[in-house]
Design a protein around this motif. Sequence first.
Motif, mmCIF file in Angstrom:
data_model
loop_
_atom_site.group_PDB
_atom_site.id
_atom_site.type_symbol
_atom_site.label_atom_id
_atom_site.label_comp_id
_atom_site.label_asym_id
_atom_site.label_seq_id
_atom_site.Cartn_x
_atom_site.Cartn_y
_atom_site.Cartn_z
ATOM 1 N N LYS A 184 11.438 -2.474 6.201
ATOM 2 C CA LYS A 184 9.978 -2.372 6.325
ATOM 3 C C LYS A 184 9.348 -3.194 5.199
ATOM 4 C CE LYS A 184 6.233 1.039 6.574
ATOM 5 N NZ LYS A 184 5.751 0.505 7.874
ATOM 6 N N PRO A 185 8.538 -4.216 5.540
ATOM 7 C CA PRO A 185 8.075 -5.159 4.510
ATOM 8 C C PRO A 185 6.885 -4.684 3.689
ATOM 9 C CG PRO A 185 7.266 -5.838 6.651
ATOM 10 C CD PRO A 185 8.153 -4.642 6.908
ATOM 11 N N PHE A 186 6.190 -3.652 4.165
ATOM 12 C CA PHE A 186 4.975 -3.171 3.486
ATOM 13 C C PHE A 186 3.961 -4.301 3.296
ATOM 14 C CE2 PHE A 186 8.104 0.044 2.426
ATOM 15 C CZ PHE A 186 7.389 1.215 2.632
ATOM 16 N N GLY A 187 3.754 -5.035 4.398
ATOM 17 C CA GLY A 187 2.799 -6.133 4.366
ATOM 18 C C GLY A 187 1.376 -5.658 4.596
ATOM 19 N N PRO A 188 0.448 -6.586 4.628
ATOM 20 C CA PRO A 188 -0.969 -6.243 4.837
ATOM 21 C C PRO A 188 -1.180 -5.561 6.195
ATOM 22 C CG PRO A 188 -0.716 -8.502 4.063
ATOM 23 C CD PRO A 188 0.649 -8.034 4.415
ATOM 24 N N VAL A 189 -1.817 -4.410 6.189
ATOM 25 C CA VAL A 189 -2.091 -3.677 7.430
ATOM 26 C C VAL A 189 -3.441 -4.129 7.965
ATOM 27 C CG1 VAL A 189 -2.446 -1.420 8.478
ATOM 28 C CG2 VAL A 189 -0.693 -1.719 6.702
ATOM 29 N N ILE A 190 -3.426 -4.738 9.144
ATOM 30 C CA ILE A 190 -4.628 -5.289 9.769
ATOM 31 C C ILE A 190 -4.720 -4.723 11.180
ATOM 32 C CG2 ILE A 190 -5.755 -7.411 10.554
ATOM 33 C CD1 ILE A 190 -4.247 -8.849 8.263
ATOM 34 N N ASP A 191 -5.876 -4.154 11.493
ATOM 35 C CA ASP A 191 -6.072 -3.517 12.805
ATOM 36 C C ASP A 191 -4.987 -2.483 13.089
ATOM 37 O OD1 ASP A 191 -8.346 -5.055 13.251
ATOM 38 O OD2 ASP A 191 -7.196 -6.657 14.229
ATOM 39 N N ALA A 195 13.801 -11.525 -3.287
ATOM 40 C CA ALA A 195 12.816 -11.285 -2.234
ATOM 41 C C ALA A 195 11.586 -10.610 -2.844
ATOM 42 C CB ALA A 195 13.414 -10.413 -1.140
ATOM 43 N N PHE A 196 10.394 -11.146 -2.538
ATOM 44 C CA PHE A 196 9.147 -10.602 -3.078
ATOM 45 C C PHE A 196 8.821 -9.254 -2.436
ATOM 46 C CE2 PHE A 196 4.366 -10.581 -2.883
ATOM 47 C CZ PHE A 196 4.173 -10.259 -4.226
ATOM 48 N N PHE A 197 8.980 -9.141 -1.141
ATOM 49 C CA PHE A 197 8.862 -7.873 -0.420
ATOM 50 C C PHE A 197 10.162 -7.669 0.355
ATOM 51 C CE2 PHE A 197 6.581 -11.148 2.052
ATOM 52 C CZ PHE A 197 7.330 -11.166 3.228
ATOM 53 N N PRO A 198 10.444 -6.476 0.864
ATOM 54 C CA PRO A 198 11.719 -6.225 1.550
ATOM 55 C C PRO A 198 12.047 -7.326 2.568
ATOM 56 C CG PRO A 198 10.610 -4.156 1.242
ATOM 57 C CD PRO A 198 9.665 -5.222 0.736
ATOM 58 N N ASN A 199 13.263 -7.827 2.443
ATOM 59 C CA ASN A 199 13.707 -9.038 3.136
ATOM 60 C C ASN A 199 14.084 -8.715 4.581
ATOM 61 O OD1 ASN A 199 14.912 -11.408 3.961
ATOM 62 N ND2 ASN A 199 16.149 -11.648 2.117
ATOM 63 N N GLU A 258 0.841 -1.199 0.000
ATOM 64 C CA GLU A 258 0.000 0.000 0.000
ATOM 65 C C GLU A 258 0.875 1.247 0.000
ATOM 66 O OE1 GLU A 258 -3.093 0.585 -0.318
ATOM 67 O OE2 GLU A 258 -4.060 -1.378 -0.056
ATOM 68 N N GLY A 259 0.511 2.198 -0.868
ATOM 69 C CA GLY A 259 1.232 3.460 -0.943
ATOM 70 C C GLY A 259 2.460 3.432 -1.817
ATOM 71 N N LEU A 260 2.754 2.287 -2.448
ATOM 72 C CA LEU A 260 3.950 2.172 -3.279
ATOM 73 C C LEU A 260 3.613 2.152 -4.771
ATOM 74 C CD1 LEU A 260 5.950 -0.478 -1.223
ATOM 75 C CD2 LEU A 260 6.168 2.009 -1.167
ATOM 76 N N GLY A 261 2.386 2.454 -5.083
ATOM 77 C CA GLY A 261 1.969 2.446 -6.488
ATOM 78 C C GLY A 261 0.950 1.352 -6.730
ATOM 79 N N GLU A 262 -0.095 1.714 -7.463
ATOM 80 C CA GLU A 262 -1.200 0.785 -7.680
ATOM 81 C C GLU A 262 -0.742 -0.490 -8.381
ATOM 82 O OE1 GLU A 262 -5.029 -0.382 -7.044
ATOM 83 O OE2 GLU A 262 -4.063 1.470 -6.373
ATOM 84 N N GLU A 263 0.262 -0.377 -9.245
ATOM 85 C CA GLU A 263 0.686 -1.543 -10.012
ATOM 86 C C GLU A 263 1.364 -2.607 -9.146
ATOM 87 O OE1 GLU A 263 4.144 1.244 -9.770
ATOM 88 O OE2 GLU A 263 1.978 1.416 -10.123
ATOM 89 N N ARG A 264 1.805 -2.198 -7.938
ATOM 90 C CA ARG A 264 2.495 -3.152 -7.064
ATOM 91 C C ARG A 264 1.538 -3.851 -6.099
ATOM 92 N NH1 ARG A 264 6.705 0.800 -7.439
ATOM 93 N NH2 ARG A 264 8.662 -0.173 -8.155
ATOM 94 N N ARG A 265 0.372 -3.314 -5.868
ATOM 95 C CA ARG A 265 -0.531 -3.862 -4.855
ATOM 96 C C ARG A 265 -0.917 -5.295 -5.172
ATOM 97 N NH1 ARG A 265 -5.248 -2.135 -4.730
ATOM 98 N NH2 ARG A 265 -5.732 -2.376 -2.526
ATOM 99 N N LYS A 266 -0.830 -6.130 -4.120
ATOM 100 C CA LYS A 266 -1.245 -7.529 -4.217
ATOM 101 C C LYS A 266 -2.013 -7.870 -2.948
ATOM 102 C CE LYS A 266 1.076 -9.114 -7.950
ATOM 103 N NZ LYS A 266 0.507 -9.878 -9.061
ATOM 104 N N THR A 267 -3.186 -8.447 -3.086
ATOM 105 C CA THR A 267 -3.946 -8.853 -1.901
ATOM 106 C C THR A 267 -3.474 -10.217 -1.424
ATOM 107 O OG1 THR A 267 -5.672 -9.985 -3.142
ATOM 108 C CG2 THR A 267 -5.961 -7.602 -2.769
ATOM 109 N N ILE A 268 -3.804 -10.514 -0.180
ATOM 110 C CA ILE A 268 -3.482 -11.835 0.362
ATOM 111 C C ILE A 268 -4.116 -12.921 -0.499
ATOM 112 C CG2 ILE A 268 -3.877 -13.368 2.326
ATOM 113 C CD1 ILE A 268 -3.560 -10.951 4.165
ATOM 114 N N ASP A 269 -5.376 -12.723 -0.913
ATOM 115 C CA ASP A 269 -6.059 -13.723 -1.742
ATOM 116 C C ASP A 269 -5.308 -13.948 -3.055
ATOM 117 O OD1 ASP A 269 -8.053 -14.171 0.082
ATOM 118 O OD2 ASP A 269 -9.461 -12.741 -0.831
ATOM 119 N N GLU A 270 -4.863 -12.874 -3.682
ATOM 120 C CA GLU A 270 -4.160 -13.006 -4.958
ATOM 121 C C GLU A 270 -2.865 -13.805 -4.806
ATOM 122 O OE1 GLU A 270 -5.354 -9.002 -7.449
ATOM 123 O OE2 GLU A 270 -3.903 -8.823 -5.814
#
Length: 662
Positions: free
Chosen positions: A599-606, A580-584, A515-527
């Motif tokens: 900072k991995p830029f993973g899914p933000v939950i709560d 590495a798929f996201f920052p290692n 999130e916040g790194l560009g729409e083309e990079r966004r990937k959901t957990i489901d995807e």
Amino acid sequence: MTTKHRVVRVSPEQPTYAVCVMGTKISVNVSGSIPKGATHFNVHGTAGLRLSIICDPKFVPESPDPSRWPLKSGVEVIVAMNGPSSNVNDNKVRVSYYGSTEEMLASAWLYLTCVAISLDADTNRDGVVQINSTNKKKWTWGPSGKGAVLLVNCDRDGPSSGNMDTAYSHVRSRADLEDMSLVILTTKGPAGIFQNHKLLLHVSVTDAPRLRVFQDGGNASLSSYQHVLGSDKLFHTVECSDGKQQTCFFVEGLAFPDVSFEGLVYLNATLWEASSQDLLDTPVFSDTVVFRVAPWIMTPNTMKPLEVFVCSVKDNEEFLEAVRTLAKEANCKLTICPLEENMNDRWIQDEIEFGYVESPHKLFPVVFDSPRNRELKEYPFKKILGPDFGYVTREPKKGSVTSLDSFGNLEVSPPVAVKGKEYPLGRILIGGGPHRSGGNKMTKVVRDFLFAQKVQSPVELFSDWLKVGHVDEFLTFVPAPDRKGFRLLLASPVACYNLFKEKQREGYGDVSLFEGLGEERRKTIDEILMNKTHYRDTIHTQGYIDWNRSILKQKLGLSEGDILDIPQLFVLGTELKADAFFPNMVNMLVLGKHLGIPKPFGPVIDGQCCLEAEVRSLLEPLGLTCTFIDDFFAYHVNNGEVHCGTNVCREPFSFHWWNIVP
């Protein structure tokens, strides 16, 4: 009867003159010139001598008269001295020859002068030279071991624009002398003995390129320290104008242990008797001190950080500020390599590795410069090498340098024990190809150097499955208050996959990474979870890491409780090499209890990143503080992370390397 003593022949025709060195014995050959009719002999000496008769009972029956001995080869006369002579020829031995009628037929005289000669160094490894030590000719390891230590004088105590001190055949400063090992040559006896004897200090042709010796000229001037041995000098005549004197020498190492050099060098002092009529001189006595050249030693993440190094490049201002803040929190010095010196090469971890050398009297850090030789290649020599900061490098003579030769591929474990075998300085870890024929490896000259140091017995891991190919991409060590004093962190694709499945079950499958790194990079957990290629890459790369996990457990003596799995996904690209798929997050900066984690830029939950939360839950119970640093555009997209872009000089071990038993 065989003997190892120096043999001196006597004759009734003329007196014999000889020198006896304290601590040695002379075997007097009484049978070399026997008067006609002589069958027995006796021997007497002055008060400064100790005489003894040794006979082999197989050849010489017990004599009914102890003052008469048969002239047979089974009888040996041994002479030793009680102390140094006051004057030349002040001790005498008389050999009297007798016939069958007990009449004395002739006498032979031996005139002896005793001198004390001792070549000494710090063989007890306590920082003090022991005079007349007896444990200097053999070097032994362990807490009870003996033998002197020599430092490679690889720092630069002279002008900042100069070379290492090893490049100069003169003493550059008082600080230069402090890096050398003191040797003392002691002589006691009448000065007149050196009118027809000479005392040489010498080294072998093999050892000459590996050390350099300076003689103390006896005054305060640095120019009085004369280069007498080493390099192209094999021997030096020591002037003995006084019967009682101590001559000081300072010895520096010129070469580290390596594939063709075990690390031992020998310094010798020999007394020679001058021969007349242009004949060769005769050796009378020799003393030897053996040194072991101190190895280069790496320091693991568990050692206290002293100085952090990082490059300032065109696009990393925020990264620099984050590292600055972390270094301040860790009470650690920060050194920034400016753009004009790094020429936009940000990978300072790949260029150098910090370690140190140690002797009983001196210790200083030494930077190991990799053969990578990109834009940063001049920085370690020009800017890190300096007073009490040494430099070493190894360059392959032929063949190309690969990414495996960068020092992100060179790590070291904390101290470990494996099946009763102690590694108190840890074990070096290097990466390469599979353990089968044709696998890629770190360049041979670097591997040979690392193995030759002996004290950190290297372990070879499988890292060539990665695009960059460095061990720091899937492992690191952090300090811990329990168990072995550390945890091994391993990147774990399966742990990440399982974490995402757990969040999917909790109803967060539509939450995105990046999130916040560009729409083309966004990937959901489901995807991610539905992507069969991601699943294939997860299983495949986990297999590589599990292979290394097994090696590390075996070679470092670890159990599962010593290992923490850090969630991390990899993707296989060209030639099936992994990125590495996201920052290692394993590729972190460890400053004591303060961790600088990508900072991995993973899914933000709560309100918090679930990847960050998972890592905090693993590391914070160990008393560690996790700071997540945004390195995405400055480092991650360029195939590296926080650890790749930083380097740390650390406090040395308190354990002395010579106490190891390799």
